[in-house]
Scaffold this active site. Structure first.
Site, PDB file in Angstrom:
ATOM      1  CB  ALA A  97     -76.185  -5.176  -0.544  1.00  0.00           C
ATOM      2  CB  SER A 128     -78.824 -12.543   3.449  1.00  0.00           C
ATOM      3  OG  SER A 128     -79.034 -11.823   2.259  1.00  0.00           O
ATOM      4  CG  ASN A 129     -77.330  -7.490   2.459  1.00  0.00           C
ATOM      5  OD1 ASN A 129     -78.217  -7.128   1.715  1.00  0.00           O
ATOM      6  ND2 ASN A 129     -76.160  -7.972   2.019  1.00  0.00           N
ATOM      7  CG  HIS A 130     -82.281  -5.565   6.239  1.00  0.00           C
ATOM      8  ND1 HIS A 130     -83.252  -6.475   6.548  1.00  0.00           N
ATOM      9  CD2 HIS A 130     -81.625  -5.297   7.391  1.00  0.00           C
ATOM     10  CE1 HIS A 130     -83.195  -6.753   7.838  1.00  0.00           C
ATOM     11  NE2 HIS A 130     -82.210  -6.058   8.374  1.00  0.00           N
TER      12      HIS A 130
END
Ligand code: CTP
Length: 402
Positions: free
Chosen positions: A277, A209-211
Site C-alpha cells: 500500500a 503512512s496508512n493502515h
C-alpha cells in the site's frame, strides 16, 4: 525430489507395523525433511520413543504436558508448524478418533489443529480393515480431504494373508515426495513481492503512512515459498512476526526506497506481485529539524510518489507476470479494470472496503480477481492464507505460465 526444508509431523500409533516407522523416519530425514514424531500412548508398546527420537533428532512427543513444571506441548503450534501431517501406521482406533473429532491425546488434538495436508497409512488385520465401520471412517476422512495411503496386501502378523499391511516405508516416501513435487509449480521461479505500507517522512520524527499490516503480502510470500519459488520480499515497516531467513528480505521505508529496491531486482524476476500500500504522495521537502507548532495552521506541500507498479509495468517483458492489488470504495470493478490495463498487470486482486472481514489489519479477506484475459473469480470471506492459495492458483492459469 528432495524434502529439504519440509516440515513433517510423523504420527505413530499402536500397531505391530510401528517398527517400520523407524525406517520411515530415517528415509524422511535422509531425504532432507525435518521430522517431529508424535506417538499415541500405545505406540510405545511397539517401538520405543528413544528409537524414534534418535532417528528424528528431536524428542518424540506423546503427552500434552512436557514435564512437571507445567509446560505443555502446544498442539496448535505443532499443527501450524507442519507442511505435512503424516500418520504411519494409523490404527483402527486412531482412524475412528480422527473421523469423529475425538481429541483425548496429543496426536488427535494436533490432527484437529493442523492446517496442512494430511496423509494416513492404515495398518491392521485383514477383517478389521474390511469392517464396514473402518471403511466408513476411511471414507469420512477422505471426504475431509485427507489422503489415505491404502494398506498393501501380503502376510499379516496374525498369520492371515490379504490387505492390511502398512504401505512399505519406501512407497510412503515416494507418495510424500510426489505430493511435494506436485506442489512445486514455482520451482526455479523468482518471485518479487512488495508489501506493507510506506512511510513518507515529514521531519525527523513524523511521517505520512496508512493502515496496511502486510498480512496479505506475507501470506502470499509464504504460499509462493511452499510452492517452491525463490521469494524476494521488499517490505515497508510492519510489526508482524516474520522468519526473514526463509526469504530474500529487504526492509524499506519510503516509496522511493521501495521503488529503488524493486527496480534493482525487476529484470531477473519471473513474477512480480505489487501488494504494497504505497503512499500516493510524499512531502515535497523533509524538514531537517522537528517542525514546531509555532503557527495556528500548517500546510504541507505533497508531491506525487513514483508509481512502482506502473513504472515497472512499462518495462515488463513478455515472459514476466505482474500482479496488482486494488483497494476501492466505489465503482470497484470499473476502477480495478482501469488499473489492470493502466499498470500493465496480468491480473489484479480487488479488495473492497465494503466487505466485512476484508481489508487492512484483519486476518480474513474477500477478493475479486480480474484477469487481463477478462476472466473473473470471486472468493468468499476466508483466512488470508487461503486467499493467498486462491491467488496462486489463479496465477497458474495465466497464459504466460501454461
Ligand atoms: N502501486 C504502486 N506504487 C504506487 C501506488 C500503487 O506500486 N505508488 C501499486 C499497488 O501496490 C497496487 C496497485 O498499484 O498493486 C494499485 O494501487 P492503488 O493504491 O489501489 O492504486 P493507485 O494507482 O494509487 O490509485 P488510487 O489511489 O487513485 O485509487
Amino acid at each position: 525430489m528432495s524434502l529439504i526444508g519440509k516440515k513433517i509431523i510423523l504420527g505413530v500409533t499402536g500397531s505391530i507395523a510401528a517398527y517400520k516407522s523407524a525406517f520411515l523416519t530415517r528415509l524422511l530425514i535422509q531425504s532432507g525433511a525435518e521430522v517431529q514424531i508424535i506417538m499415541s500412548a500405545s505406540a510405545s508398546d511397539f517401538i520405543t520413543p528413544l528409537t524414534l527420537a534418535t532417528l528424528s533428532k528431536k524428542p518424540a512427543l506423546s503427552q500434552f504436558q512436557k514435564n512437571e513444571t507445567g509446560e505443555w506441548n502446544n498442539h496448535v503450534e505443532l499443527g501450524l508448524w507442519a507442511d505435512l501431517f503424516l500418520v504411519a501406521p494409523i490404527s483402527a482406533n486412531t482412524l475412528a478418533k480422527f473421523a469423529n473429532g475425538s481429541c483425548d491425546n496429543l496426536l488427535a488434538a494436533t490432527y484437529l489443529s493442523a492446517r496442512c495436508p494430511v496423509m494416513l497409512a492404515p495398518a491392521m488385520d485383514l477383517d478389521m480393515y474390511q469392517h464396514p465401520s473402518v471403511r466408513s471412517n476411511i471414507q469420512k476422512l477422505e471426504s475431509y480431504g485427507d489422503k489415505i495411503l491404502h494398506a498393501e496386501s501380503g502376510e499379516l502378523a496374525s498369520g492371515l494373508s490379504g490387505q492390511g499391511r502398512m504401505m512399505e516405508p519406501e512407497h510412503i516416501l515416494a507418495a510424500v515426495e510426489d505430493f511435494f513435487a506436485s506442489k512445486s509449480d514455482f520451482k526455479g521461479k523468482k518471485v518479487l513481492i512488495t508489501m506493507g505500507p510506506t512511510q513518507e517522512a515529514l521531519d525527523p520524527v513524523r511521517y505520512i503512512s496508512n493502515h496496511s499490516s502486510g498480512k496479505m503480502g506475507l501470506a502470499l510470500a509464504h504460499a509462493f515459498l511452499q510452492n517452491g519459488a525463490e521469494v524476494y520480499v521488499i517490505s515497508g515497516p510492519i510489526s508482524l512476526p516474520v522468519d526473514k531467513d526463509s526469504f530474500r528480505w529487504q526492509d524499506v521505508k519510503s516509496a522511493r526506497e521501495m521503488y529503488e529496491a524493486a527496480g534493482a531486482l525487476h529484470a531477473q524476476m519471473d513474477i512480480c506481485v505489487f501488494a504494497a500500500a504505497v503512499a500516493d504522495y510524499a512531502p515535497a521537502e523533509i524538514a531537517p529539524e522537528k517542525i514546531k507548532k509555532n503557527s495556528a495552521s500548517l500546510s504541507i506541500e505533497l508531491v506525487k510518489n513514483v508509481d512502482i507498479a506502473a513504472k515497472l509495468g512499462a518495462q515488463k517483458k513478455q515472459n514476466q507476470i505482474h500482479i496488482g492489488f486494488a483497494l476501492e470504495t466505489e465503482n470497484e470493478v470499473e476502477n480495478a479494470e482501469q488499473k489492470l490495463s493502466k499498470k500493465n498487470f496480468d491480473m489484479i486482486v480487488l479488495n473492497s472496503m465494503k466487505n466485512a472481514g476484508a481489508g487492512f489489519q484483519v486476518d480474513t479477506n474477500k477478493v475479486h480477481i480480474l484477469h487481463a484475459s477478462g476472466v473473473a473469480v470471486e472468493s468468499d470471506v476466508a483466512p488470508k492464507n487461503q486467499i493467498a492459495k486462491l491467488i496462486i492458483d489463479q496465477i497458474k492459469n495465466i497464459p504466460v505460465w501454461v
